[in-house]
Each structure stands twice: as C-alpha cells, then as structure tokens.
Write a protein that holds these residues in place. Structure first.
Motif, PDB file in Angstrom:
ATOM      1  N   UNK A 136       0.875  -1.345   0.384  1.00 57.49           N
ATOM      2  CA  UNK A 136      -0.358   0.279   0.166  1.00 57.49           C
ATOM      3  C   UNK A 136       1.332   0.856   0.150  1.00 57.49           C
ATOM      4  N   UNK A 137       0.577   2.320  -0.539  1.00 54.33           N
ATOM      5  CA  UNK A 137       1.536   3.432  -0.633  1.00 54.33           C
ATOM      6  C   UNK A 137       1.372   4.263   0.793  1.00 54.33           C
ATOM      7  N   UNK A 138       0.914   3.858   2.147  1.00 55.87           N
ATOM      8  CA  UNK A 138       1.077   3.981   3.112  1.00 55.87           C
ATOM      9  C   UNK A 138       1.981   3.376   4.057  1.00 55.87           C
ATOM     10  N   UNK A 139       2.598   2.705   3.621  1.00 56.39           N
ATOM     11  CA  UNK A 139       3.322   1.748   3.701  1.00 56.39           C
ATOM     12  C   UNK A 139       5.244   1.811   3.099  1.00 56.39           C
ATOM     13  N   UNK A 140       4.929   3.241   2.283  1.00 54.45           N
ATOM     14  CA  UNK A 140       6.038   3.767   2.420  1.00 54.45           C
ATOM     15  C   UNK A 140       6.530   5.476   3.055  1.00 54.45           C
ATOM     16  N   UNK A 141       7.434   5.566   3.358  1.00 56.36           N
ATOM     17  CA  UNK A 141       7.131   7.233   3.853  1.00 56.36           C
ATOM     18  C   UNK A 141       7.039   8.014   3.285  1.00 56.36           C
ATOM     19  N   UNK A 142       7.161   7.799   1.419  1.00 55.59           N
ATOM     20  CA  UNK A 142       6.607   9.416   0.941  1.00 55.59           C
ATOM     21  C   UNK A 142       5.411   8.688   0.455  1.00 55.59           C
ATOM     22  N   UNK A 143       4.302   8.034   0.679  1.00 51.59           N
ATOM     23  CA  UNK A 143       3.569   7.543  -0.076  1.00 51.59           C
ATOM     24  C   UNK A 143       3.714   7.164  -1.574  1.00 51.59           C
ATOM     25  N   UNK A 144       4.746   7.204  -1.989  1.00 47.00           N
ATOM     26  CA  UNK A 144       5.178   6.678  -3.418  1.00 47.00           C
ATOM     27  C   UNK A 144       4.720   5.212  -3.213  1.00 47.00           C
ATOM     28  N   UNK A 145       5.052   4.485  -4.314  1.00 44.87           N
ATOM     29  CA  UNK A 145       4.797   2.412  -4.103  1.00 44.87           C
ATOM     30  C   UNK A 145       5.540   2.242  -5.676  1.00 44.87           C
ATOM     31  N   UNK A 146       5.342   0.690  -5.396  1.00 52.48           N
ATOM     32  CA  UNK A 146       6.175   0.265  -6.196  1.00 52.48           C
ATOM     33  C   UNK A 146       6.030   0.639  -7.792  1.00 52.48           C
ATOM     34  N   UNK A 147       4.470   0.893  -8.442  1.00 54.06           N
ATOM     35  CA  UNK A 147       4.521   1.759  -9.698  1.00 54.06           C
ATOM     36  C   UNK A 147       4.370   3.297  -9.890  1.00 54.06           C
ATOM     37  N   UNK A 148       5.182   3.939  -8.565  1.00 56.43           N
ATOM     38  CA  UNK A 148       5.772   5.193  -9.299  1.00 56.43           C
ATOM     39  C   UNK A 148       6.752   5.223  -9.503  1.00 56.43           C
ATOM     40  N   UNK A 149       7.600   4.262 -10.085  1.00 57.44           N
ATOM     41  CA  UNK A 149       8.937   3.990 -10.858  1.00 57.44           C
ATOM     42  C   UNK A 149       8.246   3.408 -12.406  1.00 57.44           C
ATOM     43  N   UNK A 150       6.718   2.973 -12.613  1.00 59.49           N
ATOM     44  CA  UNK A 150       6.796   2.205 -14.138  1.00 59.49           C
ATOM     45  C   UNK A 150       5.166   3.256 -14.243  1.00 59.49           C
ATOM     46  N   UNK A 151       6.583   4.202 -15.721  1.00 59.09           N
ATOM     47  CA  UNK A 151       5.534   4.476 -16.825  1.00 59.09           C
ATOM     48  C   UNK A 151       3.758   3.433 -17.415  1.00 59.09           C
ATOM     49  N   UNK A 152       3.323   4.770 -18.057  1.00 53.76           N
ATOM     50  CA  UNK A 152       1.848   3.838 -18.408  1.00 53.76           C
ATOM     51  C   UNK A 152       2.003   3.923 -19.961  1.00 53.76           C
ATOM     52  N   UNK A 153       2.164   3.090 -20.010  1.00 49.46           N
ATOM     53  CA  UNK A 153       2.549   2.434 -22.049  1.00 49.46           C
ATOM     54  C   UNK A 153       1.580   1.652 -22.546  1.00 49.46           C
TER      55      UNK A 153
END
Length: 952
Positions: A890-907
């Motif tokens: 979950x996003x709230x499980x990361x310090x900055x509230x990003x998550x695993x999909x922050x690094x994935x572009x939408x294509x």
C-alpha cells in the motif's frame, strides 16, 4: 455417564477433588519455598489410573479446554479476493464474534482417479478473522477534510453521506454528464452479487463500467488473437491427467496454493514437470527441470522450441490442417489472406470477402469451410470446419484472380520461414538457455501422450505480451495438445471467467445496454499520457478512438468537446494502488474527479485518496457466491456475524443510494432524460424501483436483499439451472455443501461431464465447430493492417521499448507475492510477521555488492519517474541485473507515500487497440476483460543506491 458423574467436587478419600486439587497446588506453591514437597501436603491420596483416556477421577479440568474450543454457531463463507482460489471455509462464532476459520473440506468428488479436491485454502484465508475486527476496518461513513491522501476524515451519518452522493449524481445526470460517472470493481466470479451491486446502479444511471483484467496486466491478449476466446482453461484437477507439464511464468506454489497439490501429485504419478522462470522460484525447486530465460525473452525461447518441433517433424499435421489457419493462402503482394471471392469460390457465401482458400492434395483451390463469411457472427455452431478433402500445408505458387496472377504462400510456409530464424545459437544468445536443453524439452513435450502448459502472469507483464502469448500457445497447437484430458494451455491469473454468466450479466446490467471502457486506455487518456508518448503510438491511439475500435468516456460531444470524468465509484478493488504511472494519475487524473466514493471494509490506498468512504461488510458478514475457472464448483458466502459498526453489505449500500437518489430526484422535481447513445430513458425518479425490480420476471421488490440477488444468479444461469432439466442448484444446496455445476454455458468451449475434469476446446477439436476467429480456426496469421505494418502478422520475438524509465542498468519487475492477494493482506499483522514487515526489494548478491548494499539495508530504488525507499533483501535465486519488488504494498506503507508503481510508466501496445476484421470486428472487438489494451509493468529500467545516496 456425564462428566459430572466422574467426580465429586466435595468428595474425599476416594481421591482429591478438582477444588482440593487446585487448593493443593496453591499450598504446594507456598510450601515449596520452605522446602516441603508437594506430596507432604496430602497428595499421597492420589490413585493410579488404569484408563487415563476413558475414565479417571478429578477430570473436570477438561472443561477449561472444552470451553476454549467451543463455539455457538458455524457459517459457511469464503474470501472475496482475486486469487482464483475460491475456497470454501467454515467460520466459527462465539459470543457474536468470529473466533476462527477452517477449510470446509467437503467438495464432492467427481472423479475417483484424481486426487481428492479437499481441502482448499491458504495462509491468507486462515487469518481473515484479523480483518473482521482490524484497526483498519472502516466502521462509519467518512468524509475527507484534508487533501486527498492526507488521511484527514470526519465521521458523518449514512443519511448525510447518501444525500451528498445522490445530489452530486443527480446534478451530473441532469447535466448530461452521466457518462462521466465511472464504476470500477474487479472480477465478478469472486463475489458476483457484490460486483453487481454497484454495476447495476451505474448501468441504470447511464454510467461507465470499467474493465479490470487488462488493467492488472492479467489478461493474456494472445488468447483472443489466436483462439477468439479469452481464458478458457482446464480446471486444475486436470493437471493430474498430464504426462508432461511446463509451468511457464506461473509460480504455482506461491500464487495457486489451493491447487498446487495437483501439480505435485502429477509428479508422483510420473509426469515430468518443467519450470520456466527467470528466478529459481518456489515452484522451480519442485520441478524436474528448470529453464531460466532472460527477462522478456520468453517469445524467443518458445519460437526456438517450435522450430525444433517443426524441424524434427514432431508436429501434428492432421491437427494443423483441420484446426488451424496453416493451410490458408496469403497473398505475397499485400500480405493479406487470399479471399475466396478473388478466385470465384464464394458466390453463395453471405460475405464472400470473408471466406478463405486452401489447396487440396491435387493442387485445386478449395474454399476453407467455417470462415466468418459463412457464419452468423463470431460463434455459430451451425457451420463446421470438418474437411472432406486433404489440404496441403506447404504451398508456394501463383493463382489467377480477378486482378490477374498473384503469388501466394500458405501460412505454414510463412511460419516455417519465421521459425527458421530461431536457430540454436540465436535462441541461446537471446535467452541464455542452453541449446541442447531447450531442444530436448521441446522434443519431450512433443512426444508426450498428454502435454500441458500452465501459463502465468510473468509473460503478461511485458510490452510484447501478445507475442509471448501467441508463441507459447503455438507449442500446444503444433503438437495437437488441445481438447483432451491432460492437454492445453491453462492461463490462471485472476478469477476472470465466471461460470454463472447469464444470471450475473442480467443482474449487473439490467438495461442490456452497457457503456464499457478499457481502464488502461481510459486512465492513459485522462491522465494526460497521450501527449507524452511516442508519436506513432499516439497516432494509433487517436485512430482507434476515432474509428470506434476502442471507446473512451465521456464521449466527444457534437461540438467537438469532450468533458472530463467527474465521478468515480470504487468497490471490491484498489484501483489507485494498482495504477501504473501513479504519479500521472495522482497529478493529472485525480484532480479532474469532483467526487471519488470508495466502498470498503478497510482503509486502503484508494480509500485514502477518496472523498467519501462507506463502510462495507466483510466477507464473513454477507450473502454472495464464489466461483473460479480453477474448479467446477459453486459455494456461498453467508453472514457468520452482523456487520461491524455501521457497515452494510455492498448490495444494501447501493440499494440505499438508489433509494436516496429516487427520493431526492422526486423532491427536486427532475425530469427524465433521453440517453444519447442507447434507446432508453434515464429516469432518476424511479431508479430505486428499477434497482429492486426483477427485470426477468417483472416482480416488484424482488431484489431487495443480497440473498435474493444470489438466488437470482443461480436461477438464471445455465450452469446452475439448465434449460429443460429437472435439476437445479439452489442457495440452500450450496450452503449445505459446494455443488458442481450442472452444465457449461455457451461462453465455455466444452461440456461439463460426469466423472471427468473440465477440459476446454472440445467444441472445436472434437465437434468440429468453427473457432470464434476470422478464419474459423486457431489463427496465427493476423492480416490486419497494423499487424502487417509492425511485422507482427505471425508470432515473432521483439525487444521491448528501450530505456523505459530512463537509461539505467537494472531491470525492474513487480511479480505477485506469497503474503498477499493483490493488496489484500499486505497490511495484516500475521502476514507481515512472516516476512520483513515492510516493502522489500530483492537483489542479486552481485548487484548488491557492486553498490555497497548489504541485506537489511534501507535503499532507494529510482529512475527518471521517481524513487521509493525500501529495505533490501539479498536474493541469490534471482538473476543478476534484476530488481524484484513484489507488488501490492500500500502507498501508506512507504515513507513518502509513493509505491512500487511510482517507477512504472503508463504505456500500452497499439496492436491491442485494433478491431478485426476492421469493418465489423467479430474476431477482435472491445469487450471488457476480453479484448483491450493491457497495463504493462515490466520493460522498466531502474537503479538502486543506499538510502541518502546521490543520483549523479
């Protein structure tokens, strides 16, 4: 004799009573400090017991244990999660609280030659009670008070929440923006009543229902391309019938825990099991052989195996001639199929332009039976593909057409040319797999009596997933491993396929007119990605939308403007957490939405970014059904306890919302409006009456309760109430025991047979009905203009997009994990204790050492799109050059509230936007969760550094 007869609390010399025994223990505890023994306090009165199990004095202590393991009632339920498990559980209740759960273990056996179907379950289901009373449980309606995502809420009443939502919806509908109202909920099979609850209201409002199977990268696009059917699989019991099984990108022991026993038992019975995984996975360790191709090279490996099969003459020629497009002729000048109309063979066909040509053994041109031009729609069993001549596979010649002489070749000739490129040295260079190893596996697969491939999400995550699917499917087609027990390609990723289809469909979409949208494209379009993608993809996206191949809502208005989406309902899913390119989603799409409503039993990432959160009943607090394509049973949810706090079932929530909309519409005096697209009127003053009305029978108030909705599905589905049969499966039946379906509806490709595991494709392979494709056959050649332009008319290996996310040295993968089902259970304490309790990335020791990273270090994974801070785990089973970040934290499980999909572009890939045939689309057309662009998670580059490092 009762327990009380065995001893007397006030007894004396016959022994020591329970009261004396306890008193004696207390005395002994005190006397022990003075050096006196326990026996010194009168315990010499104890007697030897001849039968310590059956009868002995002072045994009332057992009641302490009995009371601890006692319960007041037992209910049958399950877990409504997208895992394909569909496991029946008994839920034990004591003092009004769920006390524990256990696997029910009473699936009826239908084939004594197969392993017992019982039990089914996993470690997640075994702790669902944690969620029933969890801290993150939503107990009351909540309204956001801070910014989205800040977690600032105020408690409001149900009436306040429903009134606010109802007034907003009325405003949107009356303004003609009903197609700006979206409903997102995944996977109907896991709880079809709950799915239908919101879909029914959205449908009555004229709103938009979103796809989900493609959005999660679960949908395998190669299946509708080749077979004209989405995800028809054998039930997992059929694995036991196989002599040879390849688990290809399917980590069965992690993601298919209730069914893994069939995979293991098949090995005990002598089946060879081969695992094809980039890492030495939890399933690979249980295989007889493990192949480890480089990430994204599955297509090359499959085509190399296909080349071996063809080169060594191990293919099933009879199957290829009758069941596939391999004998069909293709024009060399245009790359298009030769049409029978061009050579005077289809004058009597309904559509001569859609009839194809073969060559018989004498060299005579023959019309291929079963082509689309001879059928009434995609699936027409009045036609047949059975041949009364022997077609040639290898054809290379000229034919006389109405335009003159044209050079043609059969699909088989084109395919063998394509396969000839995949020589052993090329395959080894592309995949890293040993030349002799992959060729031997291909040979063994082709020579097995019954060979099967279990296909997983690992292939679907890549940009060229459609090519990977088609290439792997080719192996079962070449060898004729289709339509018989122990054969086929079984793709299990999500409970996409629902058995009781008709009942679910008419419950979910009572008007019969559905605004469906591919969620990937909808998100891509409204999150502003279209302006930032490469020009060719952007052009094709616009062309697909303009031609009506793929829909986007809200629709473009007559004046050329297109409104933004305004309203989103999310229930039973976590849309925001699974969003590829979630930075764009948060910054571009979410601000366009005036109202986001999440119906949820727990506070997840989507709830955190919503405006109103409504408390939903948990899985143990409602009536519903559970189904999966991994077995042929239906079983229920029943309420073991009352919903906690002010929670309500999904059905009740949307019913109450419909009632409030009707009430407010009548108070405001709104008028019905005409739907722009469909021949219907949207009347908000009767929407509650329409919601609870049984549209099939006309019964008013027939669908007020969720149990009635479940009974409706069972009554109106062929699988549970076959037409012309005296048998019918009722809700009471499945409450007593899971029931095997009685029939298979026409969205399946085989019948359910007594004493046999379900195996697909028998309608085509044995009954000779046309496959639901353009050619009426398994179709490996696609002559759509875009496919020809991109060189993908046949399965071929292509490298994925370069430097997606930036020019970084490591490949980034986000596979399914063991300790959650998507995001469900990611925040469960018991599951967190079985791992490291926080987001983790897995690194090969070489990569970690090069970066000065040790096991347990806090690291930053980054690329041009963003960065996330996580813990590093050294993972020797991983291939070098790969960062593995198990998805769904979950996003709230990361310090900055990003998550695993922050690094994935939408294509997304343009070939998944087509309609085929281009003019009518019977073969490939947008249909939610059948055909549409998939979200893509891999082909992404990243790097890792110790937390606090410098990117320069």
């Amino acid at each position: 004799m009762s327990r009380n007869d065995l001893t007397d609390d006030e007894g004396d010399s016959a022994g020591i009573s329970r009261r004396d025994f306890v008193r004696g223990l207390g005395a002994a505890s005190l006397l022990g400090a003075t050096g006196l023994s326990f026996a010194d306090d009168g315990m010499d009165g104890l007697e030897a017991v001849d039968d310590p199990i059956g009868s002995y004095p002072y045994r009332d202590w057992e009641d302490l244990y009995r009371d601890e393991w006692d319960w007041d009632s037992v209910a049958r339920s399950t877990h409504s999660v997208n895992c394909t498990g569909s496991c029946s559980w008994n839920v034990y209740v004591k003092d009004g609280q769920v006390w524990r759960e256990e696997q029910a273990g009473d699936y009826p056996t239908f084939d004594e030659s197969l392993p017992d179907p019982n039990p089914r379950g996993c470690q997640k289901g075994a702790c669902y009670t944690d969620y029933v009373n969890a801290d993150q449980r939503v107990l009351h309606p909540l309204r956001r008070t801070g910014e989205r995502g800040e977690g600032q809420w105020e408690r409001i009443s149900w009436d306040e929440a429903l009134t606010e939502i109802a007034d907003h919806v009325i405003d949107e509908v009356q303004a003609g923006r009903y197609d700006a109202i979206s409903g997102f909920t995944p996977i109907p099979a896991m709880s079809p009543v709950s799915f239908a609850s919101g879909s029914r209201l959205v449908n009555l409002l004229g709103g938009v229902s979103h796809s989900f199977y493609d959005w999660y990268s679960d949908l395998p696009p190669g299946q509708p391309i080749t077979w004209g059917t989405q995800t028809d699989n054998a039930e997992s019991a059929d694995w036991h019938n196989a002599d040879y099984i390849i688990a290809w990108g399917s980590n069965i022991n992690v993601t298919r825990i209730p069914d893994a026993k069939y995979f293991l038992d098949a090995g005990y019975e002598g089946a060879k099991r081969v695992g094809i995984f980039t890492d030495y996975s939890q399933t690979a360790i249980h295989t007889d052989e493990w192949l480890s191709p480089h990430g994204g090279s599955d297509t090359a490996l499959a085509l190399g195996m296909a080349q071996t099969i063809v080169d060594e003459g191990l293919h099933d020629e009879a199957h290829l001639k009758e069941q596939t497009d391999m004998p069909l002729l293709v024009r060399e000048d245009t790359g298009k199929f030769l049409r029978a109309s061009e050579v005077g063979l289809a004058e009597d066909a309904d559509d001569p332009e859609k009839v194809f040509v073969m060559v018989d053994a004498d060299g005579t041109l023959r019309r291929a039976p079963g082509s689309l031009g001879e059928r009434d729609g995609q699936k027409d069993y009045s036609a047949s593909i059975e041949l009364d001549f022997d077609p040639q596979l290898s054809v290379e010649r000229s034919v006389d057409t109405d335009e003159g002489s044209v050079a043609v070749r059969s699909v088989w000739e084109n395919l063998t040319d394509e396969l000839s490129q995949y020589t052993p040295d090329v395959v080894h260079e592309e995949t890293g797999v040993g030349e002799n190893t992959y060729q031997r596996v291909a040979r063994e697969f082709a020579e097995a009596d019954a060979a099967k491939i279990i296909h997983g999400k690992g292939v679907n995550d890549w940009y060229h997933n459609d090519l990977g699917n088609r290439a792997i499917q080719l192996l079962v087609t070449l060898t004729g491993n289709l339509g018989d027990p122990g054969t086929g390609l079984d793709h299990y990723v999500g409970q996409e396929k629902i058995w009781s289809f008709h009942g679910w469909k008419v419950l979910s979409f009572p008007t019969g007119n559905v605004r469906g949208v591919p969620t990937t494209l909808w998100t891509y379009f409204h999150a502003g990605i279209l302006d930032n993608t490469d020009p060719d993809t952007a052009e094709k996206i616009r062309e697909s939308i303009d031609k009506g191949w793929m829909p986007v809502y809200p629709e473009e208005r007559d004046d050329g403007n297109r409104p933004d989406p305004s309203t989103m309902f999310v229930w039973r899913g976590n849309y925001f957490n699974q969003a590829k390119g979630n930075v764009a989603l948060e910054e571009q799409l979410w601000p366009k939405l005036d109202l986001v409503v999440d119906i949820n039993f727990r506070m997840d990432s989507t709830a955190m970014y919503s405006d109103i959160v409504l408390p939903a009943a948990s899985h143990y607090e409602k009536y519903d059904l559970s189904e999966t394509d991994m077995h042929t049973y239906v079983h229920p949810f029943t309420p073991a306890v009352e919903p906690l706090g002010e929670a309500k079932t999904d059905w009740e929530i949307f019913r109450l919302l419909a009632e409030k909309i009707q009430e407010r519409a009548q108070e405001r005096g709104v008028e019905p409006i005409e739907d722009r697209k469909f021949d219907r009127t949207i009347d908000l003053t009767t929407i509650y009456d329409d919601y609870v009305r049984d549209w099939e029978t006309g019964e008013e108030q027939g669908l007020v309760e969720d149990k009635a909705a479940a009974e409706f599905i069972l009554e109106h589905s062929e699988e549970t109430n076959p037409e012309g049969s005296d048998e019918q499966i009722t809700f009471d039946d499945i409450d007593e025991q899971p029931q095997r379906f009685l029939e298979a509806g026409d969205h399946w490709s085989s019948d359910i047979k007594d004493d046999e595991a379900y195996v697909p494709w028998q309608d085509y392979v044995h009954d000779k009905n046309p496959w639901p494709t353009f050619t009426g056959r398994q179709q490996y050649y696609i002559d759509h203009d875009w496919y020809l332009e991109l060189g993908e008319e046949l399965p071929t290996h292509k490298e994925g997009p370069e430097n997606t996310g930036g020019d970084y040295p490591l490949s980034y993968n986000t596979p399914h994990g063991r300790w959650s089902i998507h995001s469900t259970w990611r925040d469960d304490t018991k599951m967190l204790r079985l791992q490291r309790g926080e987001p983790v990335v897995y690194l090969n020791p070489e990569d970690a050492q090069q970066r000065g990273i040790e096991d347990g270090d806090t690291v930053e994974v980054y690329n041009d799109l963003g960065s996330v801070e996580v813990q590093a785990k050294i993972y020797p089973s991983s291939e070098p050059g790969t960062v593995r970040h198990f998805f769904s934290w979950e996003k709230f499980q990361y310090p900055d509230r990003d998550n695993f999909n922050t690094l994935v572009p939408m294509y997304m890939k343009p070939t998944q936007l087509v309609q085929y045939p281009e003019d009518t689309g019977e073969h490939l057309h947008f249909f939610p969760n059948y055909w549409g662009p998939t979200g893509v998670n891999s082909d992404v580059r990243v790097d890792v550094r110790p937390s606090g490092g410098d990117t320069e």
